[in-house]
Design a protein around this motif. Structure first.
Motif, PDB file in Angstrom:
ATOM      1  N   LEU A 267       0.809  -1.219   0.000  1.00  2.87           N
ATOM      2  CA  LEU A 267       0.000   0.000   0.000  1.00  2.87           C
ATOM      3  C   LEU A 267       0.844   1.271   0.000  1.00  2.87           C
ATOM      4  O   LEU A 267       0.303   2.370   0.022  1.00  2.87           O
ATOM      5  CB  LEU A 267      -0.924  -0.001   1.233  1.00  2.87           C
TER       6      LEU A 267
ATOM      7  N   VAL B 113      -3.370   3.499  -2.004  1.00  2.83           N
ATOM      8  CA  VAL B 113      -4.347   2.627  -1.342  1.00  2.83           C
ATOM      9  C   VAL B 113      -5.502   2.246  -2.264  1.00  2.83           C
ATOM     10  O   VAL B 113      -6.516   1.719  -1.814  1.00  2.83           O
ATOM     11  CB  VAL B 113      -4.902   3.309  -0.071  1.00  2.83           C
TER      12      VAL B 113
ATOM     13  N   VAL C   8      -1.649   4.241   6.706  1.00  2.00           N
ATOM     14  CA  VAL C   8      -2.635   3.727   5.753  1.00  2.00           C
ATOM     15  C   VAL C   8      -3.991   4.385   5.993  1.00  2.00           C
ATOM     16  O   VAL C   8      -4.695   4.763   5.042  1.00  2.00           O
ATOM     17  CB  VAL C   8      -2.745   2.195   5.842  1.00  2.00           C
TER      18      VAL C   8
END
Length: 382
Positions: free
Chosen positions: A56, A60, A86
């Motif tokens: 990621l 994302v 994230v």
């Protein structure tokens, strides 16, 4: 970034309440695939996917299409940092209602949630402490301004705080056996509060500290009401395993009997020697006890074992009717079931045993690392 959205954390306690209250939660776990497969947050209405953090870093987008738009999203990692990154990227990409797990999976492993089991006949109550992230169960008996803690985990501050809230002084810390899947906090708690630490002597051949000998038939009184905790020698998981009948109502079985399984006898490398002990305990000693006793084990293996109130409990007679480990009349079949398909060993179990003997004294961070992962004390856990 989604309008009004900002980065928010969710504590392990908040996650625990979501799980116990059976609320919906979607988890994006960004640990590596092996760690996720081994152990993750579970719940009746919890769904999760695993996309490693390194997949990621460049964006994302791969996660956005796999995350439902209607549920809260919790991003989880080992310690916290990766999940914060994230979660922030998801918010910038337009996804709202996103949280990161504060303290990561380490904090999840250590959270204890107290649940009241029931009242005692002469006053007081028995409480179960549910460690959702590890499957550990410990207990506090409170009566007449005193308390006893059974199968204490190393997070002793929780018990001290809870006892203070109940206006009780902890007088006894008791281990049903020498644990191998988690670090006992019994001796530490006893030293902190000036209590007596009890341990079965048959499990204590190699310990390097003083303790009170917990032997068959011993009685421990708690409080002015003299609530009785009666020791019942019940070997099989270890040679010293000892259960407790509390107030003629509750049976604390340690790691001998669980709700859906039975204890494994191989964590000290003596399965051949201890299988007969295990069978005798389950098929003879326990059958002499009243069927109405409420069984309270030291571990659970599946989130489905939790009741509506979040506790893990069952009537002894009901377990004899439905627990697979209690329904093998053929001794050879029982022996095969216990020996031929054992579950994976707990993480760091030999090091944990040595810690619980007092032979080694790992630093706090190392103790946390040793305990990461699920419990594996049962024969039928997968």
């Amino acid at each position: 970034m989604a309008a009004g959205a900002h980065l928010r954390g969710m504590t392990a306690r908040q996650v625990a309440r979501i799980v116990l209250d059976r609320e919906p939660l979607f988890i994006l776990d960004v640990r590596n695939e092996g760690d996720y497969s081994d152990w993750k947050i579970e719940g009746e209405r919890v769904a999760s996917i695993n996309i490693p953090y390194f997949d990621l870093l460049d964006g994302v987008e791969v996660a956005l299409g796999k995350i439902p738009t209607e549920d809260r999203v919790l991003v989880a990692c080992a310690k916290e940092g990766s999940s914060k990154f994230v979660a922030e990227q998801l918010i910038k990409a337009g996804r709202g209602d996103v949280y990161y797990l504060e303290g990561g999976m380490k904090s999840w492993s250590e959270h204890l949630e107290p649940v009241k089991i029931g009242d005692l006949k002469q006053g007081g109550a028995l409480y179960q402490f549910v460690r959702l992230g590890k499957g550990c169960l410990s207990y506090m008996i409170v009566s007449g301004g005193e308390a006893a803690v059974v199968d204490t985990v190393r997070l002793t501050e929780v018990y001290c705080s809870f006892a203070a809230q109940k206006g009780a002084r902890i007088r006894h810390a008791i281990d049903t056996h020498l644990h191998a899947d988690h670090i006992s906090g019994g001796r530490k708690l006893a030293e902190q509060v000036g209590a007596t630490y009890w341990l079965p002597p048959k499990d204590a051949d190699e310990v390097v500290f003083d303790y009170a000998k917990l032997e068959d038939g011993a009685e421990i009184a708690v409080g002015d009401a003299r609530i009785k905790i009666e020791a019942v020698y019940s070997p099989g998981h270890t040679i010293g395993s000892t259960s407790f009948v509390v107030d003629d109502q509750y049976l604390l079985t340690g790691d001998i009997l669980f709700l859906e399984s039975i204890g494994r006898p191989d964590l000290a490398g003596k399965a051949d020697d201890w299988i007969e002990n295990l069978r005798n305990t389950l098929y003879k000693r326990y059958t002499e006890l009243p069927e109405e006793l409420l069984v309270l084990p030291a571990h659970f293996g599946k989130i489905t074992e939790l009741g509506e109130d979040g506790s893990v409990r069952a009537r002894l007679g009901d377990l004899y009717a439905k627990n697979p480990g209690l329904n093998m009349p053929d001794e050879a079949e029982f022996r095969r079931a216990v020996k031929e398909h054992p579950p994976q060993y707990p993480n760091s179990y030999q090091e944990i045993r040595q810690t619980n003997m007092g032979i080694i004294q790992p630093a706090e961070e190392r103790q946390r690392e040793m305990e990461i992962g699920p419990n594996r004390c049962a024969v039928h856990d997968k």
